[in-house]
Write a protein that holds these residues in place. Sequence first.
Motif, PDB file in Angstrom:
ATOM      1  N   GLY A 164       0.830  -1.200   0.000  1.00  0.00           N
ATOM      2  CA  GLY A 164       0.000   0.000   0.000  1.00  0.00           C
ATOM      3  C   GLY A 164       0.858   1.242   0.000  1.00  0.00           C
ATOM      4  N   ILE A 165       0.209   2.376   0.112  1.00  0.00           N
ATOM      5  CA  ILE A 165       0.933   3.640   0.201  1.00  0.00           C
ATOM      6  C   ILE A 165       1.477   3.779   1.618  1.00  0.00           C
ATOM      7  CG2 ILE A 165       0.730   6.145   0.100  1.00  0.00           C
ATOM      8  CD1 ILE A 165      -1.426   5.802  -2.004  1.00  0.00           C
ATOM      9  N   PRO A 166       2.802   3.910   1.785  1.00  0.00           N
ATOM     10  CA  PRO A 166       3.373   4.007   3.144  1.00  0.00           C
ATOM     11  C   PRO A 166       2.812   5.220   3.889  1.00  0.00           C
ATOM     12  CG  PRO A 166       5.085   3.616   1.518  1.00  0.00           C
ATOM     13  CD  PRO A 166       3.844   3.939   0.752  1.00  0.00           C
ATOM     14  N   PRO A 167       2.126   5.006   4.996  1.00  0.00           N
ATOM     15  CA  PRO A 167       1.512   6.132   5.708  1.00  0.00           C
ATOM     16  C   PRO A 167       2.505   6.848   6.624  1.00  0.00           C
ATOM     17  CG  PRO A 167       1.001   4.101   6.843  1.00  0.00           C
ATOM     18  CD  PRO A 167       1.796   3.713   5.618  1.00  0.00           C
ATOM     19  N   TRP A 222       6.916   1.650   6.131  1.00  0.00           N
ATOM     20  CA  TRP A 222       6.846   0.728   4.999  1.00  0.00           C
ATOM     21  C   TRP A 222       6.704  -0.678   5.575  1.00  0.00           C
ATOM     22  CZ3 TRP A 222       7.987   2.854  -0.070  1.00  0.00           C
ATOM     23  CH2 TRP A 222       8.371   4.199  -0.034  1.00  0.00           C
ATOM     24  N   THR A 223       5.540  -1.310   5.350  1.00  0.00           N
ATOM     25  CA  THR A 223       5.274  -2.596   6.011  1.00  0.00           C
ATOM     26  C   THR A 223       4.693  -3.627   5.039  1.00  0.00           C
ATOM     27  OG1 THR A 223       3.121  -1.724   6.724  1.00  0.00           O
ATOM     28  CG2 THR A 223       4.959  -1.574   8.294  1.00  0.00           C
ATOM     29  N   PRO A 224       5.431  -4.032   4.016  1.00  0.00           N
ATOM     30  CA  PRO A 224       4.928  -5.088   3.135  1.00  0.00           C
ATOM     31  C   PRO A 224       4.864  -6.422   3.871  1.00  0.00           C
ATOM     32  CG  PRO A 224       7.222  -4.636   2.656  1.00  0.00           C
ATOM     33  CD  PRO A 224       6.787  -3.593   3.645  1.00  0.00           C
ATOM     34  N   ALA A 225       3.966  -7.286   3.421  1.00  0.00           N
ATOM     35  CA  ALA A 225       3.823  -8.611   4.028  1.00  0.00           C
ATOM     36  C   ALA A 225       3.596  -9.644   2.931  1.00  0.00           C
ATOM     37  CB  ALA A 225       2.665  -8.630   5.022  1.00  0.00           C
ATOM     38  N   LEU A 226       4.044 -10.859   3.189  1.00  0.00           N
ATOM     39  CA  LEU A 226       3.834 -11.984   2.274  1.00  0.00           C
ATOM     40  C   LEU A 226       3.168 -13.104   3.051  1.00  0.00           C
ATOM     41  CD1 LEU A 226       4.330 -13.242  -0.546  1.00  0.00           C
ATOM     42  CD2 LEU A 226       6.490 -14.138   0.363  1.00  0.00           C
TER      43      LEU A 226
END
Length: 370
Positions: A164-167, A222-226
């Motif tokens: 998503g957009i990093p808040p 920044w919190t991407p997840a898989l």
Amino acid sequence: MKLGLIAVPLILMGVTQAGVAATQGNFKRFSVSAGWLHVMPQGKANPFNINTAVKDGTQSTVGKISQGAFIDSIDPNATIDNGVDPEPINLKAGLLKMFDQGLADVIGDGKGNISEVFTGTATVNGLEEWQSESTGLEAEDVDTLGLTINYYMNDNVSLQLIGGIPPKVDIKGKGEIFAPLSGLALPTGVAAMIFPDGLPLGQDIPITNLGNKSKAATARAWTPALEAQYQFGKSGINKFRPYVGVGLMYAYFNDIKLNSEIRSDLEAAGHMIQNVLDNKAGAALDGQVSSGVMRVDVDADDAIAPIVTAGFTYDLNDHWYGVASVSYAKLNNKTTINVVNESTGQQLIHATTKIDIDPLITYLGVGYRF
């Protein structure tokens, strides 16, 4: 935590291999979705651990000091036998009385200060390291645009990338930080004759109030997840299809901006430490600017955390669908604040705290399969 981080990749590998085996690797399908991502941190603040360059037992010349700062630095529990009262009296109260009776005229400079001729030296303790109880940092709720991409290995098993957009996240401060000064002042001249055993020091010096600010800092998250996900039901038959997922979240924080008032307070604390090192303990207690130029650095460590998800999709047609989910990640990171004298490069203050973020994440979006 370590066992959990080892187990999650094994689960991901197992689910992925099971899905490929079930379809012999021939079935591939993608979907993307976008929607509202609401993040609600559940963690609580943890106390700051603080170190300074003033080691316990440091001896510093006091120099000129204001009468108010001098009185404030005296141990409030110390007593003195004045030879008049049958019991020892409170030292601080006794000093105030002696000042009113003319001692201020004897050892003062006529400007509200005690002359450096009489202040002597001080042995400083308590500032080398301490834990500031009932203080810390907490992340606030935040909303942003969420994005997901799924790769399906069969009709039920998929890998999902969540982003998503990093808040920009507001960081709330808790409590007030004090420096627990203790030690012994050894005056000279007439003052040494009056106080031959020295003057015990004991003062909680206010450094900064984290809790009375609307926010202590802001940071870009920044919190991407898989995740590996299993979706119940069958395409074309069940419009409503619940799913569960498990995976890993990676967290990176940048663009960290400290509250300007807190930054100013920390610069003042750096000057206090530098003044003690410069043999100007009186100037330190009076909050005077030191010989140094202060810089405040703030940094947050990267972190990896397990994440679990439960949700559902609802097919609108063969391609379009609605999606809703709730996720939880056991996420924390370490934040470090350093105060450095740019003139010498010396680190004067080093403070760390653990931020338990532990976010509960809700997602509501619309997706497209292809």
